[in-house]
Design an enzyme around this catalytic site. Sequence first.
Site, short mmCIF file in Angstrom:
data_model
loop_
_atom_site.label_atom_id
_atom_site.label_comp_id
_atom_site.label_asym_id
_atom_site.label_seq_id
_atom_site.Cartn_x
_atom_site.Cartn_y
_atom_site.Cartn_z
N GLY A 165 38.28 36.15 31.36
CA GLY A 165 38.70 35.68 30.07
C GLY A 165 38.69 36.34 29.01
O GLY A 165 38.73 37.81 29.19
N GLY A 166 38.53 35.88 27.77
CA GLY A 166 38.60 36.65 26.60
C GLY A 166 37.36 37.67 26.60
O GLY A 166 37.43 38.76 25.85
N GLY A 399 63.47 66.25 24.63
CA GLY A 399 62.61 65.65 23.80
C GLY A 399 61.03 65.71 24.26
O GLY A 399 60.17 65.83 23.52
N ALA A 400 60.88 65.92 25.62
CA ALA A 400 59.43 65.95 26.26
C ALA A 400 58.85 67.41 25.95
O ALA A 400 57.89 67.55 25.98
CB ALA A 400 59.73 66.02 27.76
C1 HXC Z 1 27.48 29.20 31.69
C2 HXC Z 1 27.45 30.05 33.31
C3 HXC Z 1 28.70 30.55 33.23
C4 HXC Z 1 29.21 30.22 31.98
C5 HXC Z 1 28.30 31.31 35.19
N1 HXC Z 1 27.22 30.39 34.90
N2 HXC Z 1 29.26 31.17 34.28
N3 HXC Z 1 26.86 29.09 32.69
N4 HXC Z 1 28.45 29.42 31.12
N5 HXC Z 1 30.55 30.75 31.61
C6 HXC Z 1 26.19 30.01 35.72
C7 HXC Z 1 26.22 29.22 36.90
O1 HXC Z 1 26.16 27.76 36.40
C8 HXC Z 1 25.14 29.48 37.61
O2 HXC Z 1 23.85 28.84 36.93
C9 HXC Z 1 24.75 30.90 37.36
O3 HXC Z 1 25.30 31.19 36.24
C10 HXC Z 1 25.43 31.80 38.57
O4 HXC Z 1 26.71 31.43 38.61
P1 HXC Z 1 27.35 31.12 40.16
O5 HXC Z 1 28.56 30.34 39.74
O6 HXC Z 1 26.29 30.41 40.93
O7 HXC Z 1 27.55 32.65 40.70
P2 HXC Z 1 28.83 33.21 41.51
O8 HXC Z 1 29.07 32.21 42.86
O9 HXC Z 1 28.44 34.44 41.83
O10 HXC Z 1 30.08 33.16 40.51
C11 HXC Z 1 30.14 33.87 39.35
C12 HXC Z 1 31.31 33.38 38.50
C13 HXC Z 1 31.22 31.88 38.20
C14 HXC Z 1 32.51 33.79 39.20
C15 HXC Z 1 31.27 34.23 37.18
O11 HXC Z 1 30.07 31.53 37.92
C16 HXC Z 1 32.33 31.42 37.18
O12 HXC Z 1 33.58 31.21 37.58
N6 HXC Z 1 32.11 31.14 36.08
C17 HXC Z 1 32.97 30.72 35.15
C18 HXC Z 1 33.73 31.82 34.59
C19 HXC Z 1 34.65 31.54 33.37
O13 HXC Z 1 35.66 30.96 33.45
N7 HXC Z 1 33.91 31.81 32.12
C20 HXC Z 1 34.67 31.63 31.06
C21 HXC Z 1 35.81 32.67 30.77
S1 HXC Z 1 36.65 32.27 29.28
P3 HXC Z 1 22.77 28.14 38.06
O14 HXC Z 1 22.04 27.39 37.09
O15 HXC Z 1 23.28 27.58 39.17
O16 HXC Z 1 21.87 29.50 38.38
C22 HXC Z 1 35.68 33.44 28.02
C23 HXC Z 1 36.14 32.88 26.72
C24 HXC Z 1 35.85 34.23 26.03
O17 HXC Z 1 34.82 33.80 28.50
C25 HXC Z 1 36.68 34.12 24.65
C26 HXC Z 1 36.49 35.13 23.56
C27 HXC Z 1 37.16 35.15 22.58
#
Ligand code: HXC
Length: 509
Positions: A165-166, A399-400
């Site tokens: 994501g971001g 040009g290059a």
């Molecule tokens: C809170 C999170 C989290 C999140 C993971 N965890 N991502 N908690 N916020 N974004 C937690 C899980 O609940 C889990 O907690 C632990 O971290 C480990 O995650 P798992 O899913 O068990 O691990 P894994 O199977 O290895 O998968 C990793 C992962 C997946 C691929 C990263 O967790 C995932 O898809 N997370 C969400 C990713 C995402 O969409 N993020 C938002 C992106 S947008 P427990 O308690 O079970 O240990 C963004 C916006 C930024 O970031 C904007 C900037 C301007």
Amino acid sequence: MQLLQERRRLVLSGGGEKKIAEQHQKGKLTARERIDLLLDEGSFVELGTFVQGGLDDAGNLDIKNPGEGVVAGSGTIDGRRVYLFAQDFTVAGGSLGEAHARKICRVLDLAGQNGVPVIGLNDSGGARIQEGVCALNGYGEIFYRNMLYSGVVPQISVIMGPCAGGAAYSPALTDFVFMIKQKSHMFITGPQVIKAATGESITMEELGGAVTHNSTSGVAHFLAASEEEGLKQVRALLGYLPPNNLDDPPLAAPRDPELDGEELLGIIPGDSDKPYDVREVIRRVVDGSDFFEVHAHYARNAVVGFARLTGMAVGIVANQPRVKAGCLDIDASDKIARFVRFCDAFNLPLVTLVDVPGFLPGVEQEWGGIIRHGAKILYAYAEATVPKITLVLRKAYGGAYIAMGSRALGADLCLAWPSAEIAVMGPEAAVQIIHRRELESAAEPEKLQRELAQGYRRRFANPYIAAARGWIEEVIDPRQTREYLCRAMGMVSQKRVQRPPRKHGNIPL
Ligand code: HXC
């Protein structure tokens, strides 16, 4: 005292034994193990150890996320100071909440204010969902500082897990991105969202793995087979860089190349269209034959990287005749322009090796904006005030020729090998334009074209026309290349340039 010890132990153990074991099972190191590998032994000083987000219902500090999912601090690499943060996947998946962001911002500020490089080890699930807009704002605060200290201190990102994501925009705002094969993934929208939105099916590795971002998107600059190798590459890179924009890069003891410079005489094939590997030239010229290539897998028709001449670190830019005949295309333009601007920001002299038949022809290139992208090279070279030394090896057409660090764009010293062909275009294309009528009526047009091309090459495509006007300072024996480049460095390394004041230029993006 007991509370201190207890709290410290809690933070040091991160997400606890089970989560650490899971991290190891994935073949990944923990944040603290990575820091130990990266830094000089015993040099790490942790900062914000007890930073904690949120209060529980009773108003007590809520420490369900020890260390807030990131370890921050400072240490040394080969005795030189760095700041760093390492996201801790064992704590809430390394997700970024308000306090996590504050720890990162703190090291970015300290690095910027002290003129010290900053390294981010990324391994995170992205914005911590439970913290909503506070997490998003945290990213914004980081992006702002990435910009603020851009060109002030080198900023390095190592992607060691998910970076989705971001969140991917912070590494993208830094100078260099390292990725680890099979272990790191970067994307704005993941495979599931893409499937739902466009119907395309793709794996995470294909979409945003280390190989993809190193070779296809160009988002990453370095590809490592393991975490250990990636962190070793970071240490090596820092060896070429100054700590900040006001300091010079570190000097090393001069070393002769290991490869024989005499071989440069025969390195360019007699036939001017035959390919060769320009890195064979670079390695015969630079100290110890050590060339630290950047973006090695992306836009391979151009080669950029760091090396040393008489102990002084330099940035090297070259065309690569082995790929697309060394033509400049959209991706090579972006690659070169970005590298030139980095070197200019951090006082690294530029050495440019030219063998370029032109900008790549094609509808795709034109529609993709080769004019806009190619202009970046012109802009970057003209803008750069660091010492600029250019050597024309063979072709330098159109040009290059001007784009690749020509005298007109402010090169301090331009040299050429006798094999240099500096002209508006290649002989074959040129004779077809200026001798079209003769060729149309010739009994043996192919033979005539060959003869005319040879004549053109002799008359219009040699280095002495540019040398007569001083745009080529010296035509040199290839075997003396290192000697000339080293002397040239000595002659122009103290260069100082003043430019008219302005807020900033407007590079075509
Ligand atoms: C809170 C999170 C989290 C999140 C993971 N965890 N991502 N908690 N916020 N974004 C937690 C899980 O609940 C889990 O907690 C632990 O971290 C480990 O995650 P798992 O899913 O068990 O691990 P894994 O199977 O290895 O998968 C990793 C992962 C997946 C691929 C990263 O967790 C995932 O898809 N997370 C969400 C990713 C995402 O969409 N993020 C938002 C992106 S947008 P427990 O308690 O079970 O240990 C963004 C916006 C930024 O970031 C904007 C900037 C301007």
